[in-house]
Scaffold this motif. Structure first.
Motif, PDB file in Angstrom:
ATOM      1  N   ALA A 192      -2.082  -7.447  -2.893  1.00  0.00           N
ATOM      2  CA  ALA A 192      -1.850  -8.284  -4.070  1.00  0.00           C
ATOM      3  C   ALA A 192      -0.986  -7.565  -5.111  1.00  0.00           C
ATOM      4  CB  ALA A 192      -3.182  -8.688  -4.688  1.00  0.00           C
ATOM      5  N   PRO A 193       0.029  -8.258  -5.637  1.00  0.00           N
ATOM      6  CA  PRO A 193       0.905  -7.644  -6.643  1.00  0.00           C
ATOM      7  C   PRO A 193       0.222  -7.529  -7.991  1.00  0.00           C
ATOM      8  CG  PRO A 193       1.468  -9.944  -6.381  1.00  0.00           C
ATOM      9  CD  PRO A 193       0.409  -9.653  -5.345  1.00  0.00           C
ATOM     10  N   GLU A 194       0.750  -6.650  -8.825  1.00  0.00           N
ATOM     11  CA  GLU A 194       0.226  -6.487 -10.178  1.00  0.00           C
ATOM     12  C   GLU A 194       1.045  -7.281 -11.190  1.00  0.00           C
ATOM     13  OE1 GLU A 194       0.364  -2.216 -10.448  1.00  0.00           O
ATOM     14  OE2 GLU A 194      -1.715  -2.018  -9.792  1.00  0.00           O
ATOM     15  N   HIS A 195       1.977  -8.098 -10.690  1.00  0.00           N
ATOM     16  CA  HIS A 195       2.827  -8.919 -11.542  1.00  0.00           C
ATOM     17  C   HIS A 195       2.999 -10.284 -10.882  1.00  0.00           C
ATOM     18  CE1 HIS A 195       5.504  -7.402  -8.428  1.00  0.00           C
ATOM     19  NE2 HIS A 195       6.319  -8.406  -8.692  1.00  0.00           N
ATOM     20  N   ASP A 196       3.576 -11.225 -11.598  1.00  0.00           N
ATOM     21  CA  ASP A 196       3.865 -12.539 -11.032  1.00  0.00           C
ATOM     22  C   ASP A 196       5.231 -12.482 -10.358  1.00  0.00           C
ATOM     23  OD1 ASP A 196       4.318 -15.151 -10.368  1.00  0.00           O
ATOM     24  OD2 ASP A 196       4.292 -15.936 -12.413  1.00  0.00           O
ATOM     25  N   PRO A 197       5.287 -12.574  -9.032  1.00  0.00           N
ATOM     26  CA  PRO A 197       6.573 -12.471  -8.328  1.00  0.00           C
ATOM     27  C   PRO A 197       7.573 -13.541  -8.731  1.00  0.00           C
ATOM     28  CG  PRO A 197       4.727 -12.301  -6.790  1.00  0.00           C
ATOM     29  CD  PRO A 197       4.162 -12.759  -8.100  1.00  0.00           C
ATOM     30  N   LEU A 198       7.088 -14.687  -9.197  1.00  0.00           N
ATOM     31  CA  LEU A 198       8.003 -15.753  -9.588  1.00  0.00           C
ATOM     32  C   LEU A 198       8.855 -15.338 -10.790  1.00  0.00           C
ATOM     33  CD1 LEU A 198       5.664 -18.865  -9.183  1.00  0.00           C
ATOM     34  CD2 LEU A 198       7.415 -18.021  -7.594  1.00  0.00           C
ATOM     35  N   GLY A 199       8.363 -14.385 -11.572  1.00  0.00           N
ATOM     36  CA  GLY A 199       9.132 -13.901 -12.715  1.00  0.00           C
ATOM     37  C   GLY A 199      10.394 -13.174 -12.300  1.00  0.00           C
ATOM     38  N   ASP A 200      10.389 -12.569 -11.106  1.00  0.00           N
ATOM     39  CA  ASP A 200      11.573 -11.836 -10.641  1.00  0.00           C
ATOM     40  C   ASP A 200      12.734 -12.769 -10.322  1.00  0.00           C
ATOM     41  OD1 ASP A 200      10.158  -9.513 -10.901  1.00  0.00           O
ATOM     42  OD2 ASP A 200       9.684  -9.307  -8.774  1.00  0.00           O
TER      43      ASP A 200
ATOM     44  N   SER B 269      10.431  -9.729  -1.411  1.00  0.00           N
ATOM     45  CA  SER B 269       9.069 -10.167  -1.126  1.00  0.00           C
ATOM     46  C   SER B 269       8.080  -9.049  -1.413  1.00  0.00           C
ATOM     47  CB  SER B 269       8.962 -10.602   0.332  1.00  0.00           C
ATOM     48  OG  SER B 269       7.691 -11.146   0.603  1.00  0.00           O
ATOM     49  N   VAL B 270       6.953  -9.397  -1.989  1.00  0.00           N
ATOM     50  CA  VAL B 270       5.965  -8.408  -2.423  1.00  0.00           C
ATOM     51  C   VAL B 270       5.573  -7.460  -1.289  1.00  0.00           C
ATOM     52  CG1 VAL B 270       3.588  -8.123  -3.225  1.00  0.00           C
ATOM     53  CG2 VAL B 270       5.053  -9.854  -4.268  1.00  0.00           C
ATOM     54  N   TYR B 271       5.424  -7.994  -0.083  1.00  0.00           N
ATOM     55  CA  TYR B 271       4.940  -7.151   1.011  1.00  0.00           C
ATOM     56  C   TYR B 271       5.908  -6.026   1.366  1.00  0.00           C
ATOM     57  CZ  TYR B 271       8.001  -8.682   4.867  1.00  0.00           C
ATOM     58  OH  TYR B 271       9.071  -8.900   5.700  1.00  0.00           O
TER      59      TYR B 271
ATOM     60  N   ARG C 269       0.485   2.373  -2.296  1.00  0.00           N
ATOM     61  CA  ARG C 269       1.810   2.548  -1.707  1.00  0.00           C
ATOM     62  C   ARG C 269       2.497   1.208  -1.448  1.00  0.00           C
ATOM     63  NH1 ARG C 269       0.460   6.300   3.307  1.00  0.00           N
ATOM     64  NH2 ARG C 269      -1.410   4.984   3.217  1.00  0.00           N
ATOM     65  N   TYR C 270       1.739   0.114  -1.491  1.00  0.00           N
ATOM     66  CA  TYR C 270       2.374  -1.196  -1.371  1.00  0.00           C
ATOM     67  C   TYR C 270       3.249  -1.503  -2.588  1.00  0.00           C
ATOM     68  CZ  TYR C 270      -0.774  -2.335   2.540  1.00  0.00           C
ATOM     69  OH  TYR C 270      -1.439  -2.357   3.735  1.00  0.00           O
ATOM     70  N   HIS C 271       2.917  -0.916  -3.734  1.00  0.00           N
ATOM     71  CA  HIS C 271       3.676  -1.137  -4.959  1.00  0.00           C
ATOM     72  C   HIS C 271       4.718  -0.027  -5.083  1.00  0.00           C
ATOM     73  CE1 HIS C 271       0.683  -4.071  -5.586  1.00  0.00           C
ATOM     74  NE2 HIS C 271      -0.250  -3.282  -6.080  1.00  0.00           N
ATOM     75  N   GLY C 272       5.836  -0.220  -4.412  1.00  0.00           N
ATOM     76  CA  GLY C 272       6.844   0.820  -4.339  1.00  0.00           C
ATOM     77  C   GLY C 272       8.080   0.556  -5.168  1.00  0.00           C
ATOM     78  N   PRO C 273       9.186   1.201  -4.815  1.00  0.00           N
ATOM     79  CA  PRO C 273      10.396   1.191  -5.644  1.00  0.00           C
ATOM     80  C   PRO C 273      11.351   0.031  -5.404  1.00  0.00           C
ATOM     81  CG  PRO C 273      10.700   2.652  -3.777  1.00  0.00           C
ATOM     82  CD  PRO C 273       9.296   2.110  -3.658  1.00  0.00           C
ATOM     83  N   HIS C 274      10.983  -0.904  -4.537  1.00  0.00           N
ATOM     84  CA  HIS C 274      11.951  -1.929  -4.140  1.00  0.00           C
ATOM     85  C   HIS C 274      11.661  -3.301  -4.730  1.00  0.00           C
ATOM     86  CE1 HIS C 274      13.114   1.214  -1.439  1.00  0.00           C
ATOM     87  NE2 HIS C 274      12.034   1.101  -0.703  1.00  0.00           N
ATOM     88  N   ARG C 275      11.014  -3.341  -5.876  1.00  0.00           N
ATOM     89  CA  ARG C 275      10.611  -4.638  -6.431  1.00  0.00           C
ATOM     90  C   ARG C 275      11.817  -5.511  -6.770  1.00  0.00           C
ATOM     91  NH1 ARG C 275       7.353  -5.774 -12.131  1.00  0.00           N
ATOM     92  NH2 ARG C 275       8.034  -7.959 -12.313  1.00  0.00           N
ATOM     93  N   ALA C 276      12.735  -5.047  -7.578  1.00  0.00           N
ATOM     94  CA  ALA C 276      13.877  -5.868  -8.005  1.00  0.00           C
ATOM     95  C   ALA C 276      15.091  -4.963  -8.204  1.00  0.00           C
ATOM     96  CB  ALA C 276      13.546  -6.635  -9.283  1.00  0.00           C
TER      97      ALA C 276
END
Length: 338
Positions: free
Chosen positions: A77-85, A95-97, A258-265
């Protein structure tokens, strides 16, 4: 404690948010549904889905000695709303995954820990799977009672939402199966309504050929021009139908940071300049690496074309004569659109 209670405790200690058990023959309708999906052509160019259909449609034939299937869910589960990106026009939505460590590595390690426990406690044989064999994890998860396939075809649970990876442990150990989970989507159609490309011909059915995840990850070659504007700034996958699900109010914190890494946006301009070596270095250890530089830069060009940003026009122009003809065509499309 019973063996099953201790198994549950071990699974949760290994980071899983849900665990259930079913028989290998618990999804008798899977084969018919799979054949229908393939005959409709909804798998697109994913020819591998048509291979080993006998195993995929009948888990009992995959390993005849298996007596039980332990299904487990691992939260990312992300710590942010992906739709905001999606509002960050000059950045790429990932994608969050895929924003951090490759889930295959993380989930398989956790699965092996539980599997080793089963071997030690029950003196049974085991095989573990996480997208590594023709196993239909989603219907097995529903049969094992840990969740149900929603109208977006993904698995979700009342206790954890739909941000989960699934893993399976086949074992020769006889375990009492759990009751299958029922569907709890009700009249909600948010996941269907939000899809930018109308990829759901009906509830619980997905036409991959229209799905942005398929188009940006699995599809090779140019993306149909009719779909390109709908891609927006999505450069790897799409989370719209997952992010909008109301059951995510019960989402459980990701079990591995480690799922929350450097490739968010990542910035589109930066990605557009990657060569093969730079791409491999940037996405080492990430599931993104499997699509390669050319497909990623193709997606980036589409995102640049959708950005409305004059600052990115020179970035696209620099790729108009790229050695890869698909990238070059995508860049020319972006320049023309801007």
């Amino acid at each position: 404690m019973t063996f099953r209670a201790r198994l549950d405790a071990e699974a949760r200690a290994s980071g899983f948010v849900s665990v259930g058990v079913c028989r290998p023959d618990a999804i008798p309708d899977a084969k018919v549904r799979l054949h229908q999906y393939l005959s409709d052509g909804h798998h697109g160019t994913m020819s591998w889905m048509g291979e080993r259909v006998a195993w995929r449609g009948d888990p009992a034939s995959l390993w005849p000695e298996a007596r039980s299937v332990v299904m487990l869910a691992h939260s990312y589960a992300p710590e942010h709303d992906p739709l905001g990106d999606l509002d960050r026009a000059e950045d790429g939505a990932v994608s969050v995954y895929a924003q951090g460590r490759d889930y295959h590595d993380v989930v398989k390690k956790a699965l092996k820990r539980v599997a080793r426990w089963i071997v030690a406690e029950a003196d049974a044989e085991v095989k573990v799977f996480v997208d590594t064999a023709p196993v239909m994890e989603k219907p097995l998860a529903q049969a094992a009672g840990i969740g149900w396939q929603g109208k977006h075809t993904n698995v979700l649970g009342r206790d954890y939402g739909n941000w989960v990876f699934l893993g399976a442990i086949f074992t020769t150990q006889e375990l009492e199966p759990d009751a299958a989970e029922a569907e709890h989507c009700g009249s909600c159609t948010r996941c269907l309504d939000i899809c930018p490309t109308d990829a759901f011909p009906a509830p619980f059915r997905l036409d991959a050929r229209r799905c942005i995840s398929y188009l940006t990850i699995e599809h090779d070659g140019p993306v149909d021009e009719a779909f390109r504007p709908a891609l927006g700034n999505r450069i790897y996958g799409c989370d719209d139908c997952l992010a909008i699900c109301p059951w995510n109010k019960f989402a459980v914190r990701a079990s591995d940071l480690r799922y929350h890494g450097p490739h968010r946006a990542p910035p589109l301009a930066e990605l557009a300049g990657l060569d093969d070596a730079g791409f491999r270095a940037r996405f080492a250890g990430s599931p993104i690496k499997r699509i390669g530089r050319n497909r990623m830069v193709r997606n980036v060009c589409y995102a640049i074309g959708n950005s409305g940003s004059a600052r990115l026009k020179p970035v696209a122009q620099a790729l108009c004569d790229d050695a890869d003809s698909v990238v070059a065509e995508a860049a020319r499309w972006a320049v023309a659109r801007l």
